[in-house]
Design an enzyme around this catalytic site. Structure first.
Site, PDB file in Angstrom:
ATOM      1  N   ASP A 207       0.851  -1.196   0.000  1.00 32.79           N
ATOM      2  CA  ASP A 207       0.000   0.000   0.000  1.00 32.79           C
ATOM      3  C   ASP A 207       0.884   1.242   0.000  1.00 32.79           C
ATOM      4  OD1 ASP A 207      -2.038   2.017   0.783  1.00 32.79           O
ATOM      5  OD2 ASP A 207      -3.253   0.277   1.317  1.00 32.79           O
TER       6      ASP A 207
ATOM      7  N   ASN B 141      -4.639   6.934   0.589  1.00 34.55           N
ATOM      8  CA  ASN B 141      -6.004   7.142   1.080  1.00 34.55           C
ATOM      9  C   ASN B 141      -6.302   6.171   2.226  1.00 34.55           C
ATOM     10  OD1 ASN B 141      -8.484   8.495   1.101  1.00 34.55           O
ATOM     11  ND2 ASN B 141      -9.454   6.915  -0.142  1.00 34.55           N
ATOM     12  N   SER B 142      -5.274   5.904   3.037  1.00 42.12           N
ATOM     13  CA  SER B 142      -5.433   5.022   4.187  1.00 42.12           C
ATOM     14  C   SER B 142      -4.464   5.475   5.271  1.00 42.12           C
ATOM     15  CB  SER B 142      -5.176   3.561   3.794  1.00 42.12           C
ATOM     16  OG  SER B 142      -3.894   3.401   3.227  1.00 42.12           O
TER      17      SER B 142
ATOM     18  N   ASP C 130       3.940   1.798  -4.480  1.00 41.24           N
ATOM     19  CA  ASP C 130       2.906   2.195  -5.428  1.00 41.24           C
ATOM     20  C   ASP C 130       2.684   1.062  -6.417  1.00 41.24           C
ATOM     21  OD1 ASP C 130       1.767   3.540  -7.962  1.00 41.24           O
ATOM     22  OD2 ASP C 130       1.686   5.157  -6.476  1.00 41.24           O
TER      23      ASP C 130
ATOM     24  N   SER D 152     -15.934  -3.387 -10.321  1.00 42.61           N
ATOM     25  CA  SER D 152     -17.040  -2.537  -9.880  1.00 42.61           C
ATOM     26  C   SER D 152     -18.283  -2.790 -10.716  1.00 42.61           C
ATOM     27  CB  SER D 152     -16.633  -1.067 -10.016  1.00 42.61           C
ATOM     28  OG  SER D 152     -17.747  -0.213  -9.897  1.00 42.61           O
TER      29      SER D 152
ATOM     30  N   TYR E  90     -14.292   6.354 -14.430  1.00 44.83           N
ATOM     31  CA  TYR E  90     -13.968   5.339 -13.426  1.00 44.83           C
ATOM     32  C   TYR E  90     -14.420   3.957 -13.886  1.00 44.83           C
ATOM     33  CZ  TYR E  90     -14.568   2.406  -9.313  1.00 44.83           C
ATOM     34  OH  TYR E  90     -14.540   1.347  -8.435  1.00 44.83           O
TER      35      TYR E  90
ATOM     36  N   LYS F  11     -12.147   0.472 -14.881  1.00 43.58           N
ATOM     37  CA  LYS F  11     -12.356  -0.861 -14.310  1.00 43.58           C
ATOM     38  C   LYS F  11     -12.594  -1.895 -15.411  1.00 43.58           C
ATOM     39  CE  LYS F  11     -11.889  -0.462  -9.850  1.00 43.58           C
ATOM     40  NZ  LYS F  11     -10.830  -1.213  -9.137  1.00 43.58           N
TER      41      LYS F  11
ATOM     42  N   GLY G 296     -21.987  11.226 -14.150  1.00 42.67           N
ATOM     43  CA  GLY G 296     -21.559   9.835 -14.038  1.00 42.67           C
ATOM     44  C   GLY G 296     -22.443   8.971 -13.172  1.00 42.67           C
TER      45      GLY G 296
END
Length: 337
Positions: free
Chosen positions: A31, A35-36, A58, A124, A148, A152, A292
């Site tokens: 990770d 965003n964590s 990354d 997703s 997005y 995916k 979206g």
């Protein structure tokens, strides 16, 4: 079995770590913590008694991936790392393609070079686009409505192609619907760095007083109350789906599976459910639709049950109860350590 989880310190990844460790698997988290929060790893240890090994890197860094994958005899990779906001993908498309598509390609290349053959991919439900028929089945046409969703879908396609190349991969593609809730302990949960893009953490922050009002984007959709309808699935159920996918991944080249409940819940219905379990009033205001967004979608879970033996077991009340438990115990998220 040793499993590497890209994005393993995130909301979904942390819950998968817990499920895997409790199932007796060894876990390595890969990770970049964009965003964590590193505190997640300590919380996983508090729940399970075991802290996963952590590699900071990354997913677009192929050399770092090769180094991490070479350090253990990995049975599989669960690939979660990526950007996930439909709205942000409209304004930052290049960044989304770089992270979600190029990152997936680099990971697949690193796996091929290091002999790791099995991957479970976090996709997703947005790959379907505007539904022709509900519930959505895996054979529905694919016409994503946002950048997005298109990233995916492209990641799905490249993994499917690489699955049949040399050296091959075995791939399970899990099409998430809307993960919410938290672990029942309240130790891990959804904690976005900025203003939440997802509905449940936004509601939670309004309920706890960190945000003044919930913006409901669109009240003129062709739904029962004019607000968008989604298939919300408890994050612990979703995590259990990944354990089931790992048990299946070696059985065929490519499998595509929906992970949802098969039931749709509108924004206002979710607000009412959260109000009922929290006892808090959730002030809201209607705002224009977001680019979206789609009016309604929810899953058919037949393939998941038939192939993985998985189905969602927790309902909307459970999801709201556990989300509120997390928010009460962590009013400022992982900063309350």
């Amino acid at each position: 079995m040793t499993v590497m989880i890209t994005g393993g310190a995130g909301f979904i990844g942390s819950h998968i770590c817990v499920e895997l460790i409790q199932a007796g698997r060894n876990v390595v988290v890969y990770d970049n913590f964009c965003n964590s929060h590193p505190e997640v790893i300590n919380r996983i240890r508090r729940i399970t008694g075991t802290a996963p090994e952590v590699v900071k890197g990354d997913v677009r860094d192929v050399e770092a991936l090769i180094s991490a994958l070479s350090a253990h005899r990995f049975s599989a990779v669960i690939h979660l790392a990526g950007l996930k906001s439909v709205a942000d993908s409209v304004t930052s498309s290049a960044e989304y393609y770089d992270c979600n598509v190029v990152g997936t390609l680099r990971l697949a290349q690193a796996m091929q070079q290091t002999g790791v053959r099995n991957i479970v991919f976090s996709s997703s439900a947005t790959v379907y686009g505007e539904p022709d028929v509900l519930p959505l089945r895996e054979d529905h046409k694919l016409a994503p409505f946002s950048p997005y969703g298109r990233t995916k879908l492209q990641a799905e396609e490249l993994l499917s192609d690489i699955a049949h190349s040399l050296p091959p991969l075995n791939v399970v593609i899990l099409r998430y619907f809307n993960p919410v809730g938290s672990h029942e302990s309240g130790l891990i949960g959804e904690d976005p760095n900025d203003v939440p893009n997802n509905l449940m953490p936004y509601i939670s922050r309004v309920a706890i007083g960190r945000l003044p009002v919930l913006n409901v984007f669109g009240n003129d959709y062709p739904t029962s109350d004019g607000t968008g309808i989604r298939d919300y699935v408890h994050v612990v159920d979703l995590a259990a789906g990944h354990v089931a996918a790992l048990d299946h991944v070696h059985k065929q080249k490519v499998l595509k599976v929906n992970l949802g409940t098969g039931r749709g819940t509108s924004v206002l219905e979710l607000v009412d459910a959260y109000t009922a379990v929290s006892g808090r009033t959730i002030p809201f205001a209607f705002a224009p639709r977001r680019a979206g967004d789609i009016a309604s979608y929810y899953a058919s879970g037949d393939v998941a049950e038939e192939t993985l033996g998985w189905r969602a077991r927790r309902d909307i009340s459970d999801m709201c109860r556990d989300a509120w438990n997390w928010q009460q115990k962590n009013p400022n998220g992982y900063l309350d350590q």
